[in-house]
Design an enzyme around this catalytic site. Structure first.
Site, PDB file in Angstrom:
ATOM      1  N   ASP A  26       0.833  -1.220   0.000  1.00  0.00           N
ATOM      2  CA  ASP A  26       0.000   0.000   0.000  1.00  0.00           C
ATOM      3  C   ASP A  26       0.865   1.266   0.000  1.00  0.00           C
ATOM      4  O   ASP A  26       1.992   1.255   0.494  1.00  0.00           O
ATOM      5  CB  ASP A  26      -0.911  -0.032   1.234  1.00  0.00           C
ATOM      6  CG  ASP A  26      -2.071   0.930   1.115  1.00  0.00           C
ATOM      7  OD1 ASP A  26      -2.376   1.372  -0.020  1.00  0.00           O
ATOM      8  OD2 ASP A  26      -2.669   1.260   2.147  1.00  0.00           O
ATOM      9  N   HIS A  43       2.363   3.456  -9.182  1.00  0.00           N
ATOM     10  CA  HIS A  43       2.156   2.015  -9.355  1.00  0.00           C
ATOM     11  C   HIS A  43       3.312   1.376 -10.120  1.00  0.00           C
ATOM     12  O   HIS A  43       3.692   0.240  -9.853  1.00  0.00           O
ATOM     13  CB  HIS A  43       0.805   1.757 -10.014  1.00  0.00           C
ATOM     14  CG  HIS A  43      -0.325   2.169  -9.126  1.00  0.00           C
ATOM     15  ND1 HIS A  43      -0.677   1.475  -7.996  1.00  0.00           N
ATOM     16  CD2 HIS A  43      -1.131   3.264  -9.147  1.00  0.00           C
ATOM     17  CE1 HIS A  43      -1.665   2.090  -7.382  1.00  0.00           C
ATOM     18  NE2 HIS A  43      -1.955   3.188  -8.057  1.00  0.00           N
ATOM     19  N   GLU A  73     -12.447  -4.796  -3.763  1.00  0.00           N
ATOM     20  CA  GLU A  73     -13.074  -3.492  -3.505  1.00  0.00           C
ATOM     21  C   GLU A  73     -12.429  -2.378  -4.333  1.00  0.00           C
ATOM     22  O   GLU A  73     -12.960  -1.263  -4.392  1.00  0.00           O
ATOM     23  CB  GLU A  73     -12.971  -3.143  -2.018  1.00  0.00           C
ATOM     24  CG  GLU A  73     -13.902  -3.955  -1.128  1.00  0.00           C
ATOM     25  CD  GLU A  73     -13.488  -5.413  -0.992  1.00  0.00           C
ATOM     26  OE1 GLU A  73     -12.267  -5.689  -0.912  1.00  0.00           O
ATOM     27  OE2 GLU A  73     -14.378  -6.292  -1.003  1.00  0.00           O
ATOM     28  N   LEU A 137      11.136 -19.841  -5.340  1.00  0.00           N
ATOM     29  CA  LEU A 137      10.041 -19.111  -4.686  1.00  0.00           C
ATOM     30  C   LEU A 137       8.738 -19.227  -5.485  1.00  0.00           C
ATOM     31  O   LEU A 137       8.764 -19.186  -6.712  1.00  0.00           O
ATOM     32  CB  LEU A 137      10.449 -17.628  -4.608  1.00  0.00           C
ATOM     33  CG  LEU A 137       9.404 -16.649  -4.075  1.00  0.00           C
ATOM     34  CD1 LEU A 137       9.434 -16.629  -2.553  1.00  0.00           C
ATOM     35  CD2 LEU A 137       9.646 -15.247  -4.600  1.00  0.00           C
TER      36      LEU A 137
HETATM   37  C1  IPE Z   1      -5.421  -2.674   0.002  1.00  0.00           C
HETATM   38  O1  IPE Z   1      -5.160  -1.326  -0.113  1.00  0.00           O
HETATM   39  C2  IPE Z   1      -5.398  -3.303  -1.355  1.00  0.00           C
HETATM   40  C3  IPE Z   1      -4.082  -3.376  -2.001  1.00  0.00           C
HETATM   41  C4  IPE Z   1      -2.958  -2.999  -1.515  1.00  0.00           C
HETATM   42  C5  IPE Z   1      -4.125  -3.967  -3.301  1.00  0.00           C
HETATM   43  P1  IPE Z   1      -6.322  -0.240  -0.215  1.00  0.00           P
HETATM   44  O2  IPE Z   1      -5.632   1.055  -0.401  1.00  0.00           O
HETATM   45  O3  IPE Z   1      -7.323  -0.639  -1.247  1.00  0.00           O
HETATM   46  O4  IPE Z   1      -7.013  -0.361   1.207  1.00  0.00           O
HETATM   47  P2  IPE Z   1      -7.850   0.721   2.023  1.00  0.00           P
HETATM   48  O5  IPE Z   1      -8.947   1.210   1.121  1.00  0.00           O
HETATM   49  O6  IPE Z   1      -6.912   1.828   2.393  1.00  0.00           O
HETATM   50  O7  IPE Z   1      -8.350  -0.018   3.228  1.00  0.00           O
HETATM   51  C1  IPE Z   2      -2.053   0.231  -3.238  1.00  0.00           C
HETATM   52  O1  IPE Z   2      -1.767   1.571  -3.489  1.00  0.00           O
HETATM   53  C2  IPE Z   2      -2.161  -0.555  -4.493  1.00  0.00           C
HETATM   54  C3  IPE Z   2      -3.516  -0.747  -5.005  1.00  0.00           C
HETATM   55  C4  IPE Z   2      -4.623  -0.562  -4.368  1.00  0.00           C
HETATM   56  C5  IPE Z   2      -3.603  -1.234  -6.353  1.00  0.00           C
HETATM   57  P1  IPE Z   2      -2.865   2.681  -3.319  1.00  0.00           P
HETATM   58  O2  IPE Z   2      -3.320   3.130  -4.679  1.00  0.00           O
HETATM   59  O3  IPE Z   2      -3.946   2.233  -2.429  1.00  0.00           O
HETATM   60  O4  IPE Z   2      -2.035   3.850  -2.640  1.00  0.00           O
HETATM   61  P2  IPE Z   2      -2.579   4.876  -1.544  1.00  0.00           P
HETATM   62  O5  IPE Z   2      -3.084   4.081  -0.394  1.00  0.00           O
HETATM   63  O6  IPE Z   2      -3.669   5.661  -2.212  1.00  0.00           O
HETATM   64  O7  IPE Z   2      -1.396   5.721  -1.194  1.00  0.00           O
HETATM   65 MG    MG Z   3      -4.191   2.392  -0.400  1.00  0.00          MG
END
Ligand code: IPE
Ligand code: IPE
Ligand code: MG
Length: 256
Positions: A26, A43, A73, A137
């Site tokens: 995240d 990303h 989600e 792995l």
């Molecule tokens: C969890 O992160 C999903 C991934 C890292 C793919 P999110 O950014 O979607 O989670 P929330 O919304 O902060 O809980």
């Molecule tokens: C997590 O990064 C990866 C995915 C959900 C694909 P985010 O896009 O949720 O990054 P933040 O949480 O907004 O910084």
């Molecule tokens: Mg996030």
């Protein structure tokens, strides 16, 4: 080198290497916002971090690395964000197979693949098939994955499996009565994969966000403040170091 411990020592890592590490990758969006660049660059850098961490985990002797790349989600996000991410996923699947083969890494995808475009589904299948005999792995990428959905689809699979074999409701209920945790686990997306020993979440959020809910019952949790694109080999070592400082009791009595 003969065992995981020697491999870990050779790379100055900690002594006990978890067999299975799960990561909630995240913070890509915040990384991009902080730098004032388009979100997709966050990303892209996140994919680079994944390559670094996968390579390092392989050297340390980790057997399974499960990463949360797209949750069930995440479809709630804007369509152009989803389109960009799908583009990146296509690129990753097309160009990384060679690297996975060179590094003896087996790829497996968990989640509901049916919601992806047909070409992405084909790329996933092709990559899984090409790498299935690799013995290093296992990299498990969670795509359109949700922990609750995983449990629900396991229930449906279990019932379908029973009704296939038995056909009658009474034999179904008898089998339901003897269903145990091990058997139920074999219907989850993660069948044949041991539960994670260690789960890491980057970006300073302290939640699970519907990742491997059943499977993390006894995982050690480590939360890192690093945004995922900045996460590196030393951060993985640190998390494994914290894992080594924990006392895993699985409900048993505390032993001095
Ligand atoms: C969890 O992160 C999903 C991934 C890292 C793919 P999110 O950014 O979607 O989670 P929330 O919304 O902060 O809980
Ligand atoms: C997590 O990064 C990866 C995915 C959900 C694909 P985010 O896009 O949720 O990054 P933040 O949480 O907004 O910084
Ligand atoms: Mg996030």
């Amino acid at each position: 080198m003969s065992n995981q411990k020697e491999m870990a020592q050779a790379s100055n890592g900690p002594a006990i290497i978890p067999a299975h590490i799960a990561i909630i990758m995240d913070g890509n969006g915040r990384w991009a916002k902080g730098k004032g660049v388009p979100l997709i660059l966050g990303h892209k850098e996140g994919a680079a971090a994944l390559k670094r961490v996968t390579h390092h985990a392989g050297i340390l002797g980790v057997k399974y690395l499960t990463v949360y790349a797209f949750s069930s989600e995440n479809w709630r996000r804007p369509q152009d964000w989803i389109d960009d991410l799908m583009g990146l996923l296509r690129f990753y699947l097309k160009h990384e197979v060679k690297e996975l083969l060179n590094n003896n890494i087996r790829l497996r995808v968990i989640g509901d693949k049916s919601q992806f475009a047909p070409d992405i589904q084909n790329l996933i299948e092709k990559s899984e098939n090409l790498t299935e005999n690799n013995t290093g792995l296992t990299l498990v990428i969670a795509l359109n994955y949700g922990g609750r959905k995983d449990i629900l689809q396991a229930c449906r699979n279990f019932v379908n499996h029973l009704t296939d074999g038995y056909k009658t409701f009474s034999s179904l209920s008898e089998n339901m009565a003897t269903l145990n945790e091990e058997e139920f686990s074999s219907f989850l997306y993660t069948k044949d994969i041991p539960d994670p020993d260690l789960m890491i979440r980057s970006s300073g959020e302290y939640r699970i966000s519907n990742f491997l809910l059943w499977q993390i019952a006894y995982s050690e949790l480590v939360f890192s403040h690093k945004l995922w694109p900045d996460f590196n080999e030393a951060d993985l070592d640190d998390a494994i170091g914290m894992y080594n400082s924990r006392d895993r009791r699985f409900g048993a009595v505390f032993a001095d």
